[in-house]
Design a protein around this motif. Structure first.
Motif, PDB file in Angstrom:
ATOM      1  N   ARG A 135       0.815  -1.199   0.000  1.00 38.27           N
ATOM      2  CA  ARG A 135       0.000   0.000   0.000  1.00 38.27           C
ATOM      3  C   ARG A 135       0.856   1.258   0.000  1.00 38.27           C
ATOM      4  N   PHE A 136       2.168   1.089   0.123  1.00 38.96           N
ATOM      5  CA  PHE A 136       3.077   2.232   0.233  1.00 38.96           C
ATOM      6  C   PHE A 136       4.136   2.181  -0.864  1.00 38.96           C
ATOM      7  N   CYS A 137       4.731   3.340  -1.113  1.00 29.83           N
ATOM      8  CA  CYS A 137       5.901   3.400  -1.996  1.00 29.83           C
ATOM      9  C   CYS A 137       6.810   4.514  -1.496  1.00 29.83           C
ATOM     10  N   HIS A 138       8.082   4.402  -1.845  1.00 21.61           N
ATOM     11  CA  HIS A 138       9.002   5.510  -1.643  1.00 21.61           C
ATOM     12  C   HIS A 138       8.843   6.480  -2.814  1.00 21.61           C
ATOM     13  N   LEU A 139       9.076   7.751  -2.550  1.00 19.24           N
ATOM     14  CA  LEU A 139       9.164   8.755  -3.608  1.00 19.24           C
ATOM     15  C   LEU A 139      10.427   9.567  -3.375  1.00 19.24           C
ATOM     16  N   VAL A 169      12.108  15.152   7.086  1.00 17.27           N
ATOM     17  CA  VAL A 169      12.422  16.577   7.116  1.00 17.27           C
ATOM     18  C   VAL A 169      13.730  16.822   7.859  1.00 17.27           C
ATOM     19  N   ASP A 170      14.335  17.941   7.538  1.00 23.86           N
ATOM     20  CA  ASP A 170      15.606  18.341   8.141  1.00 23.86           C
ATOM     21  C   ASP A 170      15.347  19.500   9.102  1.00 23.86           C
ATOM     22  N   PRO A 171      15.580  19.282  10.405  1.00 26.84           N
ATOM     23  CA  PRO A 171      15.361  20.370  11.365  1.00 26.84           C
ATOM     24  C   PRO A 171      16.520  21.365  11.435  1.00 26.84           C
ATOM     25  N   HIS A 172      17.648  21.041  10.774  1.00 25.33           N
ATOM     26  CA  HIS A 172      18.848  21.880  10.841  1.00 25.33           C
ATOM     27  C   HIS A 172      18.798  22.935   9.737  1.00 25.33           C
ATOM     28  N   ILE A 173      17.937  23.902   9.915  1.00 26.71           N
ATOM     29  CA  ILE A 173      17.641  24.881   8.861  1.00 26.71           C
ATOM     30  C   ILE A 173      18.865  25.693   8.473  1.00 26.71           C
ATOM     31  N   GLN A 174      19.680  26.071   9.436  1.00 28.27           N
ATOM     32  CA  GLN A 174      20.808  26.953   9.143  1.00 28.27           C
ATOM     33  C   GLN A 174      21.934  26.261   8.377  1.00 28.27           C
ATOM     34  N   GLN A 175      21.862  24.935   8.260  1.00 23.96           N
ATOM     35  CA  GLN A 175      22.922  24.218   7.557  1.00 23.96           C
ATOM     36  C   GLN A 175      22.648  24.064   6.058  1.00 23.96           C
ATOM     37  N   PHE A 210      10.006  10.791   0.496  1.00 28.84           N
ATOM     38  CA  PHE A 210       8.660  10.575   0.998  1.00 28.84           C
ATOM     39  C   PHE A 210       8.334   9.082   1.063  1.00 28.84           C
ATOM     40  N   ILE A 211       7.397   8.732   1.931  1.00 26.37           N
ATOM     41  CA  ILE A 211       6.690   7.452   1.889  1.00 26.37           C
ATOM     42  C   ILE A 211       5.224   7.794   1.663  1.00 26.37           C
TER      43      ILE A 211
END
Length: 272
Positions: A135-139, A169-175, A210-211
């Motif tokens: 029912r799932f796939c990677h994107l 998601v990446d929480p390290h915005i400043q990098q 994504f999944i």
């Protein structure tokens, strides 16, 4: 894994690997064409002797993907030849042509979802983990680069099971190398609220991995019917207005989008 993902009992526990991945490779590469000419194919750029797209395909296969769907556009023949020449993995390959790339990468996603999920039946029972995983796939975008630590965190998340549709998601915005070009994400305790390049209030960045579940096809089909042009972000945003969409933070792994020559130079330094 965030608490919201851990405690969502309505989602079927998944213990089998997700067997399919969609790779979007239909873009026109406009920013590279201005530097290298109209026939340039950025998916063929190499990091550590491996092309961007084949690197991505190998990472998907390492997670258990047995079938890879590559959505191609203007450079379809060149990309197919590149993959056939360089990819030595065991996953079966399917090239899906997008003859209307002007409709945006959301339409490319729709074509991939339609090809993959049109035949999938309704929800399986919890005693059928292999069927449930289908029912799932990677994107993944074909011009994104991820390191081994990033992939390891994706693997750890999948092994825990009970996941819904998810954006890493990446929480390290400043990098981030180019914040202006990045897709911003606002989530609340792992639940997606908004995403887009122009957000002014956000707490993470879209890594392009994504999944997605079968219900995403219903959303993309509605957008394809009513909108001439739409992006992946539009599909995800429409989905989260009706169904829960999870954001999973990648704390250790590194990634880089490759939209222009400067980004590729940064990626080369980061991953070499």
């Amino acid at each position: 894994m965030g608490d919201t993902a851990k405690h969502t009992a309505k989602h079927t526990a998944i213990h089998a690997a997700i067997p399919a991945g969609i790779v979007l490779a239909a873009g026109n590469n406009e920013r590279f064409k201005r530097h290298y000419g109209p026939q340039f194919v950025k998916q063929g750029l190499e990091i550590n002797g491996q092309s961007l797209i084949v690197r991505t395909m190998n990472q998907l296969e390492s997670l258990g993907c047995q079938h890879l769907l590559i959505v191609v556009g203007e450079h379809a023949q060149a990309i197919e030849e590149l993959i056939n020449d360089q990819y030595t993995g065991k996953a079966t390959l399917e090239f899906i042509p997008n003859t209307m790339v002007e409709r945006g990468n959301g339409y490319s996603l729709h074509l991939g979802l339609k090809k993959l999920f049109d035949h999938v039946e309704t929800l399986p029972t919890p005693s059928e983990p292999e069927q449930a995983s289908r029912r799932f796939c990677h994107l993944i975008m074909s011009d994104h680069v991820y390191d081994a630590a990033f992939v390891a965190q994706v693997q750890e998340y999948l092994h825990a099971g009970n996941y819904p549709s998810t954006l890493f998601v990446d929480p390290h915005i400043q990098q981030i190398f180019d914040l202006d070009d990045a897709t911003k994400v606002l989530h609340e305790e792992g639940k997606l609220q908004e995403l887009g390049k122009t957000l002014t209030h956000y707490n993470a960045l879209d890594t392009g991995w994504f999944i997605l579940d079968t219900q995403m096809l219903d959303i993309s089909s509605a957008l394809a019917k009513h909108q001439r042009q739409f992006g992946v972000s539009s599909v995800i945003d429409a989905y989260q207005k009706h169904l829960r969409f999870h954001c999973e933070s990648i704390d250790q792994g590194r990634w880089q989008d490759v939209d222009n020559p400067a980004m590729f130079e940064a990626a080369t330094k980061l991953f070499s």
